[in-house]
Design a protein around this motif. Sequence first.
Motif: not given
Length: 119
Positions: A100-105
């Motif tokens: 999820d953090t990578r997608e938001l990044e």
Amino acid sequence: MSNFRNLQIWQKSMTLTTNIYIATKNFPKEEIFTLTSQIRRSSISIPSNIAEGFGRDSNKEYLRFLNVSIASLFELQTQLEIGKNIEYLTELEFNKIYEDTRELERMLVSFIKKIKERD
């Protein structure tokens, strides 16, 4: 866009923050003022800076807040890794949140590029 709440990056970061609170709820009590607090503060910083930057008068100011937001995201990724390494997060929990953090990044990087192109 008339409201920061309509931004997908803000919506995604709010969901992430909610999931972070859920994931850290069972961290050891002795971590409440250390890692738990730090992870939560980093996650809160992401949507907060997106919203605050949205309210600024210039793209330059907006970009500054978006860059703070992405820096907080990188900080959060590091802290999640620590949580996994010391087994406060299971591999499954870590992988879900980290993805999820990578997608938001990726979304933030793309959005920042768009804002830069407008100048």
